[in-house]
Design a protein around this motif. Structure first.
Motif, PDB file in Angstrom:
ATOM      1  N   ALA A 214      -9.454 -10.386 -42.961  1.00 26.41           N
ATOM      2  CA  ALA A 214     -10.841 -10.746 -42.647  1.00 26.41           C
ATOM      3  C   ALA A 214     -10.840 -11.766 -41.505  1.00 26.41           C
ATOM      4  CB  ALA A 214     -11.526 -11.313 -43.882  1.00 26.41           C
ATOM      5  N   VAL A 215      -9.894 -12.681 -41.550  1.00 24.31           N
ATOM      6  CA  VAL A 215      -9.758 -13.671 -40.474  1.00 24.31           C
ATOM      7  C   VAL A 215      -9.370 -12.963 -39.172  1.00 24.31           C
ATOM      8  CG1 VAL A 215      -8.375 -15.628 -39.653  1.00 24.31           C
ATOM      9  CG2 VAL A 215      -9.211 -15.611 -41.998  1.00 24.31           C
ATOM     10  N   VAL A 216      -8.476 -12.013 -39.274  1.00 23.02           N
ATOM     11  CA  VAL A 216      -8.040 -11.266 -38.088  1.00 23.02           C
ATOM     12  C   VAL A 216      -9.243 -10.596 -37.425  1.00 23.02           C
ATOM     13  CG1 VAL A 216      -6.615  -9.342 -37.251  1.00 23.02           C
ATOM     14  CG2 VAL A 216      -5.764 -10.822 -39.087  1.00 23.02           C
ATOM     15  N   ALA A 217     -10.062  -9.937 -38.249  1.00 23.96           N
ATOM     16  CA  ALA A 217     -11.232  -9.226 -37.719  1.00 23.96           C
ATOM     17  C   ALA A 217     -12.133 -10.182 -36.956  1.00 23.96           C
ATOM     18  CB  ALA A 217     -11.993  -8.573 -38.866  1.00 23.96           C
ATOM     19  N   GLU A 218     -12.178 -11.420 -37.418  1.00 25.29           N
ATOM     20  CA  GLU A 218     -13.084 -12.391 -36.811  1.00 25.29           C
ATOM     21  C   GLU A 218     -12.550 -12.987 -35.513  1.00 25.29           C
ATOM     22  OE1 GLU A 218     -15.109 -16.304 -38.601  1.00 25.29           O
ATOM     23  OE2 GLU A 218     -15.002 -14.515 -39.856  1.00 25.29           O
ATOM     24  N   ILE A 219     -11.247 -13.263 -35.459  1.00 28.82           N
ATOM     25  CA  ILE A 219     -10.767 -14.068 -34.321  1.00 28.82           C
ATOM     26  C   ILE A 219      -9.862 -13.336 -33.332  1.00 28.82           C
ATOM     27  CG2 ILE A 219     -10.935 -16.187 -35.696  1.00 28.82           C
ATOM     28  CD1 ILE A 219      -7.844 -16.221 -35.742  1.00 28.82           C
ATOM     29  N   ALA A 220      -9.286 -12.183 -33.730  1.00 31.99           N
ATOM     30  CA  ALA A 220      -8.219 -11.617 -32.897  1.00 31.99           C
ATOM     31  C   ALA A 220      -8.736 -10.806 -31.721  1.00 31.99           C
ATOM     32  CB  ALA A 220      -7.314 -10.733 -33.749  1.00 31.99           C
ATOM     33  N   ASP A 221      -8.010 -10.867 -30.607  1.00 28.25           N
ATOM     34  CA  ASP A 221      -8.181  -9.884 -29.544  1.00 28.25           C
ATOM     35  C   ASP A 221      -7.220  -8.733 -29.842  1.00 28.25           C
ATOM     36  OD1 ASP A 221      -9.973 -11.288 -27.629  1.00 28.25           O
ATOM     37  OD2 ASP A 221      -8.388 -12.783 -27.768  1.00 28.25           O
ATOM     38  N   GLU A 222      -5.985  -9.140 -30.164  1.00 29.40           N
ATOM     39  CA  GLU A 222      -4.971  -8.129 -30.499  1.00 29.40           C
ATOM     40  C   GLU A 222      -4.364  -8.460 -31.851  1.00 29.40           C
ATOM     41  OE1 GLU A 222      -1.893  -7.655 -27.613  1.00 29.40           O
ATOM     42  OE2 GLU A 222      -3.320  -7.350 -25.990  1.00 29.40           O
ATOM     43  N   VAL A 223      -3.853  -7.429 -32.498  1.00 27.07           N
ATOM     44  CA  VAL A 223      -3.177  -7.670 -33.771  1.00 27.07           C
ATOM     45  C   VAL A 223      -1.808  -6.984 -33.742  1.00 27.07           C
ATOM     46  CG1 VAL A 223      -4.411  -5.746 -34.898  1.00 27.07           C
ATOM     47  CG2 VAL A 223      -3.376  -7.499 -36.300  1.00 27.07           C
ATOM     48  N   ALA A 224      -0.812  -7.688 -34.278  1.00 27.39           N
ATOM     49  CA  ALA A 224       0.520  -7.099 -34.430  1.00 27.39           C
ATOM     50  C   ALA A 224       0.844  -7.115 -35.917  1.00 27.39           C
ATOM     51  CB  ALA A 224       1.548  -7.910 -33.645  1.00 27.39           C
ATOM     52  N   VAL A 225       1.224  -5.954 -36.419  1.00 24.64           N
ATOM     53  CA  VAL A 225       1.511  -5.839 -37.850  1.00 24.64           C
ATOM     54  C   VAL A 225       3.018  -5.880 -38.033  1.00 24.64           C
ATOM     55  CG1 VAL A 225       1.225  -4.414 -39.903  1.00 24.64           C
ATOM     56  CG2 VAL A 225      -0.550  -4.409 -38.130  1.00 24.64           C
ATOM     57  N   MET A 226       3.469  -6.800 -38.873  1.00 22.41           N
ATOM     58  CA  MET A 226       4.908  -6.987 -39.032  1.00 22.41           C
ATOM     59  C   MET A 226       5.350  -6.526 -40.412  1.00 22.41           C
ATOM     60  SD  MET A 226       6.841 -10.421 -37.938  1.00 22.41           S
ATOM     61  CE  MET A 226       8.620 -10.473 -37.993  1.00 22.41           C
ATOM     62  N   ARG A 227       6.497  -5.913 -40.448  1.00 23.17           N
ATOM     63  CA  ARG A 227       7.064  -5.491 -41.722  1.00 23.17           C
ATOM     64  C   ARG A 227       8.586  -5.546 -41.635  1.00 23.17           C
ATOM     65  NH1 ARG A 227       6.979   0.039 -45.076  1.00 23.17           N
ATOM     66  NH2 ARG A 227       6.972  -1.006 -47.076  1.00 23.17           N
ATOM     67  N   GLN A 228       9.172  -6.236 -42.576  1.00 19.44           N
ATOM     68  CA  GLN A 228      10.634  -6.358 -42.657  1.00 19.44           C
ATOM     69  C   GLN A 228      11.269  -6.687 -41.302  1.00 19.44           C
ATOM     70  OE1 GLN A 228      11.740  -2.675 -44.591  1.00 19.44           O
ATOM     71  NE2 GLN A 228      11.051  -3.430 -46.577  1.00 19.44           N
ATOM     72  N   GLY A 229      10.700  -7.713 -40.666  1.00 24.95           N
ATOM     73  CA  GLY A 229      11.296  -8.227 -39.436  1.00 24.95           C
ATOM     74  C   GLY A 229      10.927  -7.486 -38.160  1.00 24.95           C
ATOM     75  N   LYS A 230      10.164  -6.407 -38.300  1.00 25.20           N
ATOM     76  CA  LYS A 230       9.811  -5.635 -37.100  1.00 25.20           C
ATOM     77  C   LYS A 230       8.293  -5.558 -36.935  1.00 25.20           C
ATOM     78  CE  LYS A 230      13.644  -2.364 -37.736  1.00 25.20           C
ATOM     79  NZ  LYS A 230      14.677  -3.017 -36.964  1.00 25.20           N
ATOM     80  N   ILE A 231       7.837  -5.434 -35.688  1.00 26.37           N
ATOM     81  CA  ILE A 231       6.422  -5.171 -35.450  1.00 26.37           C
ATOM     82  C   ILE A 231       6.255  -3.654 -35.513  1.00 26.37           C
ATOM     83  CG2 ILE A 231       4.569  -5.217 -33.737  1.00 26.37           C
ATOM     84  CD1 ILE A 231       5.509  -8.016 -32.981  1.00 26.37           C
ATOM     85  N   VAL A 232       5.486  -3.186 -36.501  1.00 28.62           N
ATOM     86  CA  VAL A 232       5.368  -1.733 -36.679  1.00 28.62           C
ATOM     87  C   VAL A 232       4.125  -1.179 -35.984  1.00 28.62           C
ATOM     88  CG1 VAL A 232       6.731  -1.639 -38.798  1.00 28.62           C
ATOM     89  CG2 VAL A 232       4.258  -2.033 -38.948  1.00 28.62           C
ATOM     90  N   GLU A 233       3.197  -2.061 -35.654  1.00 33.31           N
ATOM     91  CA  GLU A 233       2.011  -1.602 -34.926  1.00 33.31           C
ATOM     92  C   GLU A 233       1.414  -2.783 -34.169  1.00 33.31           C
ATOM     93  OE1 GLU A 233      -0.463   0.830 -37.294  1.00 33.31           O
ATOM     94  OE2 GLU A 233      -1.838   1.247 -35.670  1.00 33.31           O
ATOM     95  N   HIS A 234       0.942  -2.521 -32.955  1.00 31.15           N
ATOM     96  CA  HIS A 234       0.407  -3.608 -32.124  1.00 31.15           C
ATOM     97  C   HIS A 234      -0.643  -3.037 -31.183  1.00 31.15           C
ATOM     98  CE1 HIS A 234       1.363  -6.975 -28.967  1.00 31.15           C
ATOM     99  NE2 HIS A 234       0.099  -6.957 -29.346  1.00 31.15           N
ATOM    100  N   GLY A 235      -1.804  -3.654 -31.137  1.00 34.62           N
ATOM    101  CA  GLY A 235      -2.825  -3.159 -30.219  1.00 34.62           C
ATOM    102  C   GLY A 235      -4.093  -3.992 -30.315  1.00 34.62           C
ATOM    103  N   PRO A 236      -5.122  -3.610 -29.538  1.00 34.64           N
ATOM    104  CA  PRO A 236      -6.410  -4.298 -29.639  1.00 34.64           C
ATOM    105  C   PRO A 236      -6.921  -4.191 -31.076  1.00 34.64           C
ATOM    106  CG  PRO A 236      -6.364  -2.827 -27.743  1.00 34.64           C
ATOM    107  CD  PRO A 236      -5.123  -2.551 -28.524  1.00 34.64           C
ATOM    108  N   VAL A 237      -7.505  -5.254 -31.568  1.00 39.19           N
ATOM    109  CA  VAL A 237      -7.832  -5.324 -32.996  1.00 39.19           C
ATOM    110  C   VAL A 237      -8.735  -4.174 -33.444  1.00 39.19           C
ATOM    111  CG1 VAL A 237      -9.749  -6.970 -32.763  1.00 39.19           C
ATOM    112  CG2 VAL A 237      -8.426  -6.904 -34.853  1.00 39.19           C
ATOM    113  N   ARG A 238      -9.710  -3.833 -32.619  1.00 38.39           N
ATOM    114  CA  ARG A 238     -10.642  -2.768 -33.017  1.00 38.39           C
ATOM    115  C   ARG A 238      -9.923  -1.433 -33.181  1.00 38.39           C
ATOM    116  NH1 ARG A 238     -16.184  -3.371 -29.887  1.00 38.39           N
ATOM    117  NH2 ARG A 238     -16.539  -5.273 -31.030  1.00 38.39           N
ATOM    118  N   GLU A 239      -9.047  -1.162 -32.199  1.00 39.49           N
ATOM    119  CA  GLU A 239      -8.294   0.105 -32.235  1.00 39.49           C
ATOM    120  C   GLU A 239      -7.426   0.194 -33.478  1.00 39.49           C
ATOM    121  OE1 GLU A 239      -5.786   1.139 -28.761  1.00 39.49           O
ATOM    122  OE2 GLU A 239      -7.679   0.807 -27.668  1.00 39.49           O
ATOM    123  N   VAL A 240      -6.712  -0.888 -33.739  1.00 44.70           N
ATOM    124  CA  VAL A 240      -5.785  -0.870 -34.874  1.00 44.70           C
ATOM    125  C   VAL A 240      -6.564  -0.743 -36.189  1.00 44.70           C
ATOM    126  CG1 VAL A 240      -4.064  -2.225 -36.137  1.00 44.70           C
ATOM    127  CG2 VAL A 240      -3.989  -2.135 -33.646  1.00 44.70           C
TER     128      VAL A 240
END
Ligand SMILES: Nc1ncnc2c1ncn2[C@@H]1O[C@H](COP(=O)(O)OP(=O)(O)OP(=O)(O)O)[C@@H](O)[C@H]1O
Length: 256
Positions: A214-240
């Protein structure tokens, strides 16, 4: 002007196993933009933050990678130079529970010392800057707070002080590691608003670590999703958010 992270790998050598806390992470942080790093507990978010600032301690070690700020290589930088850069170019706000304020020094002394260690201003100018920073984060009666010890303040006030400290030298990049997660919801919202306002005033770029989408939706331009030490997805928040590609991101969004 950017903070560029390339193929960062940070491992923790635990007695029974090696944890690949950060396992080939790359991203760029741009001025004025907010990149949110999200993921479940233990996926390596804090290890990324600590690595960028040269704060990884044994049994942790940065194995490889590049972190550059305007072409300056941070990971190869001698510690005194890195200390100078921290605060001035790159500042961090931790969660309250970790690396909090020094318990036996007043708030004012800690702020003034931070200013003096980075610039050649006089003590009285540093004092003025410190009081001004406390005013900016909307602490009531900043002069009184200046003379207080951390234990005399509430959790929300202490976190505001941490923000004041991080923004004291108007850093170009800010790393915020779950800066409001230890606070109640109302205080969280206020502090987040204030942080975003100040960040915008200074034009700073920010890496914001959270597990709160919910915080991400409010403040982010981009979001990177991390799992087990790796970024598995990264992009503009709306797209992701609208079109998650990785099943883990989908799963995260469903848990909202
Ligand atoms: N000092 C340490 N010693 C040994 N292992 C560690 C240490 N710090 C972190 N780790 C390990 O590294 C991995 C990543 O931890 P990290 O704190 O970066 O995760 P995180 O995503 O920030 O989690 P949280 O959201 O709970 O803060 C975890 O498996 C953790 O157990």
């Amino acid at each position: 002007m950017a903070l560029v992270v390339e193929d960062l790998r940070t491992y923790y050598f635990q007695p029974s196993k090696t944890v690949q806390a950060v396992d080939g992470v790359s991203f760029s942080l741009l001025p004025e933009k907010t990149l949110c790093l999200v993921g479940e507990s233990g996926c390596g978010k804090s290890a990324v933050a600590l690595s960028l600032l040269g704060l990884i301690e044994p049994p942790g070690k940065i194995i490889t990678g590049r972190v550059s700020l305007d072409g300056r290589e941070l990971l190869a930088m001698p510690p005194p130079e890195l200390r100078q850069l921290r605060g001035q170019d790159l500042a961090i706000i931790f969660q309250n529970s970790r690396y909090s304020l020094h318990p036996s020094l007043t708030i004012g002394i800690q702020l003034v010392e931070t200013v003096l260690s980075h610039s050649g201003v006089t003590v009285s100018a540093a004092r003025e800057m410190a009081v001004d920073a406390l005013r900016r984060v909307r602490l009531p009666d900043p002069v009184k707070i200046f003379n207080r010890y951390p234990f005399e303040l509430s959790g929300g006030m202490r976190q505001r002080v941490m923000i004041a400290m991080a923004l004291l030298l108007k850093p170009r990049f800010l790393i915020a590691d779950e800066p409001t997660s230890s606070l109640d919801i109302t205080t969280q919202t206020h502090i987040l608003d204030e942080l975003m306002e100040l960040k915008e005033q200074f034009g700073a770029g920010m890496l914001f670590i959270t597990h709160d989408l919910a915080v991400v939706a409010e403040i982010a331009d981009e979001v990177a999703v991390m799992r087990q030490g790796k970024i598995v997805e990264h992009g503009p928040v709306r797209e992701v958010f609208q079109n998650p590609v990785h099943p883990y991101t989908e799963q995260l969004l469903q848990s909202l």
